[in-house]
Scaffold this motif. Structure first.
Motif, PDB file in Angstrom:
ATOM      1  N   GLY A   2       3.537   7.049  10.388  1.00 46.27           N
ATOM      2  CA  GLY A   2       2.678   6.784   9.232  1.00 46.27           C
ATOM      3  C   GLY A   2       1.670   7.875   8.927  1.00 46.27           C
ATOM      4  N   ASP A   3       1.846   9.067   9.515  1.00 48.69           N
ATOM      5  CA  ASP A   3       0.876  10.137   9.295  1.00 48.69           C
ATOM      6  C   ASP A   3       1.276  11.084   8.158  1.00 48.69           C
ATOM      7  OD1 ASP A   3      -1.119   9.895  11.587  1.00 48.69           O
ATOM      8  OD2 ASP A   3       0.777   9.838  12.658  1.00 48.69           O
ATOM      9  N   ARG A  22       3.849  -1.418  -4.489  1.00 56.46           N
ATOM     10  CA  ARG A  22       2.861  -0.875  -3.556  1.00 56.46           C
ATOM     11  C   ARG A  22       3.439   0.337  -2.850  1.00 56.46           C
ATOM     12  NH1 ARG A  22       2.090  -3.800   0.906  1.00 56.46           N
ATOM     13  NH2 ARG A  22       4.054  -4.876   0.597  1.00 56.46           N
ATOM     14  N   LEU A  23       2.686   1.434  -2.824  1.00 62.84           N
ATOM     15  CA  LEU A  23       3.132   2.622  -2.096  1.00 62.84           C
ATOM     16  C   LEU A  23       2.993   2.365  -0.597  1.00 62.84           C
ATOM     17  CD1 LEU A  23       3.940   5.663  -2.411  1.00 62.84           C
ATOM     18  CD2 LEU A  23       1.499   6.168  -2.140  1.00 62.84           C
ATOM     19  N   VAL A  24       4.076   2.520   0.164  1.00 66.09           N
ATOM     20  CA  VAL A  24       4.025   2.276   1.611  1.00 66.09           C
ATOM     21  C   VAL A  24       4.798   3.366   2.351  1.00 66.09           C
ATOM     22  CG1 VAL A  24       3.905  -0.236   1.276  1.00 66.09           C
ATOM     23  CG2 VAL A  24       6.115   0.833   1.722  1.00 66.09           C
ATOM     24  N   CYS A  25       4.608   3.388   3.685  1.00 72.11           N
ATOM     25  CA  CYS A  25       5.408   4.256   4.550  1.00 72.11           C
ATOM     26  C   CYS A  25       6.601   3.438   5.035  1.00 72.11           C
ATOM     27  CB  CYS A  25       4.594   4.698   5.761  1.00 72.11           C
ATOM     28  SG  CYS A  25       3.180   5.718   5.361  1.00 72.11           S
ATOM     29  N   ARG A  76      -1.034   3.829 -11.868  1.00 73.27           N
ATOM     30  CA  ARG A  76      -2.285   3.075 -11.861  1.00 73.27           C
ATOM     31  C   ARG A  76      -3.421   3.866 -12.467  1.00 73.27           C
ATOM     32  NH1 ARG A  76      -4.602   1.667  -6.463  1.00 73.27           N
ATOM     33  NH2 ARG A  76      -6.346   2.990  -6.991  1.00 73.27           N
ATOM     34  N   ILE A 117      -8.797  10.715   4.734  1.00 68.49           N
ATOM     35  CA  ILE A 117      -7.900   9.928   5.583  1.00 68.49           C
ATOM     36  C   ILE A 117      -8.451  10.119   7.001  1.00 68.49           C
ATOM     37  CG2 ILE A 117      -6.241  11.819   6.026  1.00 68.49           C
ATOM     38  CD1 ILE A 117      -3.982   9.768   5.530  1.00 68.49           C
ATOM     39  N   SER A 137       7.532   7.989   2.015  1.00 63.95           N
ATOM     40  CA  SER A 137       6.862   7.157   1.008  1.00 63.95           C
ATOM     41  C   SER A 137       7.867   6.499   0.063  1.00 63.95           C
ATOM     42  CB  SER A 137       5.896   8.001   0.174  1.00 63.95           C
ATOM     43  OG  SER A 137       4.899   8.574   0.993  1.00 63.95           O
ATOM     44  N   LEU A 162       1.820  14.999   4.010  1.00 64.77           N
ATOM     45  CA  LEU A 162       1.594  16.321   4.591  1.00 64.77           C
ATOM     46  C   LEU A 162       2.698  17.284   4.172  1.00 64.77           C
ATOM     47  CD1 LEU A 162       0.533  15.402   8.233  1.00 64.77           C
ATOM     48  CD2 LEU A 162      -0.908  15.792   6.242  1.00 64.77           C
ATOM     49  N   ARG A 182      -6.098  14.480  -4.957  1.00 67.47           N
ATOM     50  CA  ARG A 182      -6.135  14.944  -3.569  1.00 67.47           C
ATOM     51  C   ARG A 182      -6.336  13.776  -2.600  1.00 67.47           C
ATOM     52  NH1 ARG A 182      -6.227  20.444  -2.745  1.00 67.47           N
ATOM     53  NH2 ARG A 182      -6.491  21.679  -4.629  1.00 67.47           N
ATOM     54  N   TYR A 183      -7.193  12.835  -2.959  1.00 66.86           N
ATOM     55  CA  TYR A 183      -7.398  11.678  -2.076  1.00 66.86           C
ATOM     56  C   TYR A 183      -6.148  10.808  -2.013  1.00 66.86           C
ATOM     57  CZ  TYR A 183     -12.267  12.091  -0.678  1.00 66.86           C
ATOM     58  OH  TYR A 183     -13.414  12.498  -0.055  1.00 66.86           O
ATOM     59  N   TRP A 184      -5.496  10.604  -3.167  1.00 73.70           N
ATOM     60  CA  TRP A 184      -4.312   9.741  -3.182  1.00 73.70           C
ATOM     61  C   TRP A 184      -3.180  10.347  -2.372  1.00 73.70           C
ATOM     62  CZ3 TRP A 184      -3.746   4.813  -4.650  1.00 73.70           C
ATOM     63  CH2 TRP A 184      -2.447   4.312  -4.704  1.00 73.70           C
ATOM     64  N   ALA A 228      -3.499  12.223   0.210  1.00 68.40           N
ATOM     65  CA  ALA A 228      -3.966  12.586   1.554  1.00 68.40           C
ATOM     66  C   ALA A 228      -2.961  12.168   2.622  1.00 68.40           C
ATOM     67  CB  ALA A 228      -5.321  11.936   1.836  1.00 68.40           C
ATOM     68  N   GLY A 229      -2.214  11.124   2.363  1.00 70.76           N
ATOM     69  CA  GLY A 229      -1.253  10.635   3.349  1.00 70.76           C
ATOM     70  C   GLY A 229       0.073  11.373   3.328  1.00 70.76           C
ATOM     71  N   ASN A 234      -2.369  -0.191   1.546  1.00 73.15           N
ATOM     72  CA  ASN A 234      -1.413  -1.073   0.886  1.00 73.15           C
ATOM     73  C   ASN A 234      -0.647  -1.929   1.886  1.00 73.15           C
ATOM     74  OD1 ASN A 234      -1.914  -0.359  -1.752  1.00 73.15           O
ATOM     75  ND2 ASN A 234      -0.422   1.309  -1.761  1.00 73.15           N
TER      76      ASN A 234
END
Lengths: 335, 158
Positions: B45-46, B57-60, B118, A242, B51, B135, B128-130, B132-133, A108
């Motif tokens: 950003g890990d 938009r989802l961002v760090c 969305r 990721i 978030s 922790l 799980r994929y969404w 992933a960012g 994004n």
């Protein structure tokens, strides 16, 4: 956490504004989504005095993708590329590569220009200032040796790991490079000058991995459509959802009847530049048989130069790249 | 360095703040605006503890500069509940005990909300994929994923 260094931020809204800002501040660094550069600033790897935020530049935010061609502005976000119906329908290799970059927040934020110019990385370079000073700085920053290859005599082996570059290279993409006096166009594969095995001494030091002159920047990337081309992208990561690629592979091919009529394979995450494999034409002209697979394995083996730049060993990454290439060719040929 | 005067919208309210060029959006939210629900974890950003959404938009927030927020609409964890009434995701996180120390929780909630906006009916793999960012060092991922799926089911029914 270390504070960011002091810098000035300029936020032009037009291409003319960017050029003006660059003329006034020749040493300025361009800021896209910040997922690479802000991290490097935080780690004390770079300390720019001026940042030019490119994400508000109207001319660089357009994306056009149809059966004739593809043109993406440098400030288009990666998530937009991954989801664009025209890219998904006509240039699946590009959509798949964009969708596989890092995690949702990074897609994004990150931009096409930023991903094409992604800094090369390795386990000795992408560390905090404190870690790097304790380990003696490497030659990509202020030191004298490459910790990946201490006998490299001035050559840096940090790896290029962008995913869009190999995808676009299989489609023979061109980049528009903007500078104060105008624009020039370059085949995307010639943008990358990171060290390659065939480089002689004194050439391709790996530290300089892009063929951009001072003041130049990427404005857009362009592809002319080839009818009947099938393409796809796949990569292996330590976490599948990721992470940077252990190896990433893009394939574009054309099948006529039972004949492999055209084949292009590009690999990322293994060398200081993305590698468009040379010699794939010789594998075309016949059926997809053992000869093709053996030949493909040999091309990967000979042109991939994976070294100790990440936690997975080089020989594993070389085998992974070969397996990914073979699987993708099989999948795309089958349709 | 001269400070920048920035106007934006945070959780529906117009705000103005002064920030240094080197202040991240995270610094601005926590220090200038007092919205400390957004956490700092890695600053690279890990981890996803910071978030937030910017124009949907989802961002760090740790990778975005405060000056880049000019004219945008920002959503943080503070905007999630409706007064005393918790968002279904927040309720399901409590019901499923989907948190231990809680530092990662605001980030997970903001990220999960962005997913459900969305994709109201996500598969477990999609969740799980969404996420992933994001922790969780207490490693309670399974309960988090179940809470998100349960909240999605309830929100579809509502």
């Amino acid at each position: 956490m270390e504070a960011l260094c002091e810098f000035q931020v300029l936020s032009p809204t037009s291409l003319a504004g960017v050029l003006e800002a660059r003329t006034a501040h020749p040493q300025a660094q361009l800021l896209g989504g910040g997922t690479d550069l802000v991290v490097n600033i935080r780690r004390g790897i770079v300390a720019p005095a001026v940042l030019i935020d490119m994400t508000g530049v109207a001319e660089l935010r357009a994306i056009r993708a149809d059966a004739q061609g593809l043109e993406i502005g440098a400030s288009v976000r990666l998530a937009e590329v991954a989801q664009h119906p025209g890219v998904v329908a006509h240039y699946p290799v590009v959509a798949e590569a964009a969708a596989s970059i890092a995690g949702p927040t990074h897609r994004n934020m990150g931009t096409v220009g930023g991903n094409l110019c992604l800094d090369t990385r390795c386990i000795f370079y992408n560390q905090s200032q404190w870690w790097r000073s304790a380990n003696n700085h490497c030659l990509k920053t202020t030191g004298e040796i490459c910790h990946v290859a201490p006998k490299s005599r001035g050559v840096c082996f940090a790896t290029f790991s962008g995913d869009l570059a190999p995808a676009l290279m299989t489609l023979d993409a061109e980049v528009d490079i903007q500078h104060a006096a105008g624009k020039r166009t370059l085949p995307l594969r010639d943008l990358y000058i990171g060290h390659a095995r065939h480089d002689g001494s004194g050439q391709g030091d790996g530290k300089h991995y892009l063929a951009l002159q001072p003041g130049e920047f990427i404005a857009a990337v362009r592809v002319t459509s080839t009818p009947g081309l099938r393409s796809g992208y796949d990569k292996i990561r330590i976490r599948r959802s990721i992470e940077y690629p252990v190896a990433g592979v893009a394939v574009a091919l054309r099948r006529v009847g039972d004949t492999l009529a055209h084949l292009r394979v590009a690999v990322t995450g293994t060398n200081p530049r993305p590698v468009l494999l040379e010699g794939t034409e010789a594998l075309c002209g016949g059926a997809l048989d053992a000869r093709v697979f053996k030949g493909l394995d040999e091309l990967v083996r000979d042109q991939i130069m994976s070294m100790k730049t990440t936690f997975t060993p080089g020989h594993y990454r070389r085998r992974v790249a070969g397996v990914l290439a073979r699987r993708l060719v099989q999948r795309l040929f089958a349709g | 360095m001269a400070k920048h005067h920035i106007a934006a919208v945070v959780n529906g309210d117009p705000v103005e703040f002064l920030c240094e060029p080197g202040d991240t959006l995270l610094d601005v939210l926590r220090d200038a605006l007092g919205l400390t629900g957004t956490k700092e974890g890695c600053s690279t950003g890990d981890c996803g503890a910071c978030s937030v959404t910017v124009d949907g938009r989802l961002v760090c927030a740790c990778l975005m500069l405060g000056v880049e927020a000019a004219g945008t609409s920002i959503g943080t964890i503070e905007g999630m509940a409706n007064g005393e009434e918790l968002h279904p995701l927040q309720r399901k996180f409590l019901e499923h005990a989907a948190l231990q120390c809680g530092i990662c929780t605001p980030g997970f909630l903001v990220a999960a909300k962005s997913l459900l906006e969305r994709s109201p009916d996500p598969t477990e793999t999609e969740v799980r994929y969404w996420l992933a960012g994001n922790l969780c060092r207490c490693t309670g991922y399974d309960k988090i994923v179940r809470a998100v799926l349960d909240a999605a089911a309830e929100m579809r029914g509502a």
